[in-house]
Design a protein around this motif. Structure first.
Motif, short mmCIF file in Angstrom:
data_model
loop_
_atom_site.label_atom_id
_atom_site.label_comp_id
_atom_site.label_asym_id
_atom_site.label_seq_id
_atom_site.Cartn_x
_atom_site.Cartn_y
_atom_site.Cartn_z
N GLY A 1 -9.76 -2.24 3.07
CA GLY A 1 -8.45 -2.35 3.70
C GLY A 1 -8.46 -2.35 5.21
N GLN A 2 -9.61 -2.68 5.84
CA GLN A 2 -9.75 -2.60 7.29
C GLN A 2 -9.59 -3.94 8.01
N MET A 3 -9.82 -5.04 7.32
CA MET A 3 -9.78 -6.34 7.99
C MET A 3 -8.37 -6.93 8.04
N MET A 4 -7.87 -7.37 6.89
CA MET A 4 -6.56 -8.01 6.81
C MET A 4 -5.89 -7.63 5.50
N ARG A 5 -4.61 -7.32 5.58
CA ARG A 5 -3.81 -7.08 4.38
C ARG A 5 -2.38 -7.53 4.63
N THR A 6 -1.72 -7.91 3.56
CA THR A 6 -0.28 -8.18 3.62
C THR A 6 0.46 -6.90 3.22
N PRO A 7 1.74 -6.77 3.57
CA PRO A 7 2.53 -5.63 3.09
C PRO A 7 3.04 -5.84 1.66
N ILE A 8 2.69 -6.94 1.03
CA ILE A 8 3.11 -7.18 -0.35
C ILE A 8 2.55 -6.06 -1.22
N GLY A 9 3.42 -5.42 -1.99
CA GLY A 9 3.01 -4.27 -2.78
C GLY A 9 3.17 -2.96 -2.02
N LEU A 10 3.96 -3.00 -0.93
CA LEU A 10 4.16 -1.80 -0.11
C LEU A 10 4.75 -0.66 -0.93
N ARG A 11 4.19 0.52 -0.74
CA ARG A 11 4.71 1.73 -1.33
C ARG A 11 4.91 2.76 -0.22
N GLY A 12 6.14 3.16 0.00
CA GLY A 12 6.40 4.15 1.04
C GLY A 12 6.58 3.53 2.41
N SER A 13 6.13 4.22 3.44
CA SER A 13 6.37 3.83 4.83
C SER A 13 5.46 2.68 5.27
N PHE A 14 6.01 1.86 6.17
CA PHE A 14 5.25 0.76 6.76
C PHE A 14 5.10 1.07 8.24
N ASN A 15 3.98 1.71 8.60
CA ASN A 15 3.77 2.16 9.97
C ASN A 15 2.89 1.17 10.73
N ILE A 16 3.49 0.48 11.68
CA ILE A 16 2.75 -0.50 12.48
C ILE A 16 3.28 -0.51 13.90
N ASP A 17 2.37 -0.59 14.84
CA ASP A 17 2.73 -0.75 16.25
C ASP A 17 1.67 -1.66 16.87
N ALA A 18 2.04 -2.91 17.12
CA ALA A 18 1.09 -3.91 17.60
C ALA A 18 0.58 -3.61 19.00
N ILE A 19 1.32 -2.84 19.77
CA ILE A 19 0.91 -2.52 21.14
C ILE A 19 -0.03 -1.31 21.15
N LYS A 20 0.34 -0.28 20.41
CA LYS A 20 -0.44 0.95 20.41
C LYS A 20 -1.63 0.92 19.45
N GLY A 21 -1.74 -0.14 18.65
CA GLY A 21 -2.89 -0.27 17.76
C GLY A 21 -2.78 0.52 16.48
N LYS A 22 -1.56 0.63 15.95
CA LYS A 22 -1.35 1.38 14.71
C LYS A 22 -1.02 0.46 13.55
N SER A 23 -1.59 0.75 12.41
CA SER A 23 -1.30 -0.01 11.20
C SER A 23 -1.82 0.76 10.00
#
Length: 331
Positions: free
Chosen positions: A204-226
């Motif tokens: 799960g470190q390279m690329m993933r879609t949010p399809i199948g999301l369970r719970g929170s979707f935490n992403i920040d493209a500037i701060k480097g969070k995903s």
């Protein structure tokens, strides 16, 4: 002659929103991986933003076909020795150089670990018939938002096989994708088995879609969070692929706005605290689905009919699932 050893390539042609997605991808890559050259295949080769955001702007060759058939020719398009082909609806949230390191030595590969076997059902291919026809025991199943390949004889032969398979896609039982030609993922998957190419388990470190999301979707493209839970696995991809409906999600548009503001040198904050913001994040998927339908129905009613039918089938499971998407607070 290669313009660089490593590089990424993407596609943006047809509708203008693909062009805008490609610009957002480039902004995120320039922020997190500025040393990796960027190339784009497009029908807007004179667009001033593309010329500024991409190191190499390549005019699309119409004879290669439409829709994802163009991706089958990425080997010929790429000016790099080692290439990552990234879908334009992705956003990078951290440096992606490690992906090249992990894939190095593979002629062609994708991230994943799921295989289709006898008895399995798949939307895009007749699994049992294909396994029997080609005397195989399994077929790789993956998302085609990220492909890696090297310029060598094995990779060249691989892509030649993929193009041959694409000629007979209907006879091979490969389903139509978005109402226009075959699904590239199943063609590449079959070609991988025929050329002994394997997937890479990236946890799960390279690329993933949010399809199948369970719970929170935490992403920040500037701060480097995903970080988010995809089905039963926690993932932290460097590339978040906002595939299909997710490309219309308020979270995608929020991250795009952040990248634009950063490019302009603006310190303007993205306001997530008002009532409207709370509503749009709570019902983000529903909003995204309506936007998606509105954009694509006039252009491809056959595909949309199929999408709606699939959604209705999946609706009972979606109702059971509690999607909690939390907006990231900007400081």
């Amino acid at each position: 002659m290669f313009i660089s050893q490593r590089g990424i390539i993407t596609y943006a042609y047809g509708a203008s929103y693909y062009l805008e997605m490609a610009k957002s991808l480039a902004r995120s890559l320039r922020l997190h991986s500025p040393n990796i050259p960027r190339a784009i295949v497009t029908d807007r080769e004179n667009d001033k933003d593309l010329l500024e955001l991409y190191d190499c702007v390549i005019n699309i060759r119409d004879e290669y076909g439409s829709n994802v058939k163009q991706k089958l020719h990425v080997y010929d398009y790429s000016p790099f020795k080692y290439t990552l082909c990234i879908d334009s609806d992705c956003i990078a949230v951290r440096d992606i150089n490690f992906i090249f390191d992990d894939f190095k030595g593979k002629s062609f590969s994708v991230a994943g670990n799921v295989y289709l076997q006898a008895g399995d059902k798949d939307t895009f291919i007749d699994v049992d018939d294909t396994l029997k026809r080609f005397n195989l025991t399994k077929l790789p199943r993956f998302n085609g938002g990220l492909y890696y390949f090297e310029k060598n004889d094995t990779a060249k032969a691989f892509f030649e096989t993929a193009l041959e398979l694409a000629k007979d896609w209907q006879k091979l039982g490969i389903s139509e994708f978005r109402g226009d030609g075959p699904n590239d993922e199943r063609i590449f998957g079959l070609a991988m088995m025929l050329h002994n190419q394997s997937m890479f388990e990236d946890n799960g470190q390279m690329m993933r879609t949010p399809i199948g999301l369970r719970g929170s979707f935490n992403i920040d493209a500037i701060k480097g969070k995903s970080t988010f839970q995809k089905y039963n696995q926690m993932v932290s991809p460097a590339l978040v692929h906002f595939a299909c409906v997710w490309g219309e999600h308020p979270i995608y548009h929020r991250e795009v706005a952040k990248l634009k503001n950063l490019e302009k040198g603006s310190t303007k904050q993205i306001n997530n605290s008002n009532i409207f913001s709370a509503i749009q994040y709570k019902f983000g998927y529903q909003i995204a689905f309506l936007r998606y339908i509105a954009k694509r129905v006039p252009k491809n009613p056959k595909y949309i009919q199929a999408r709606v039918k699939k959604l209705l089938i999946q609706l009972p499971e979606l109702v059971k699932t509690k999607y909690k998407v939390e907006p990231v607070q900007s400081k």
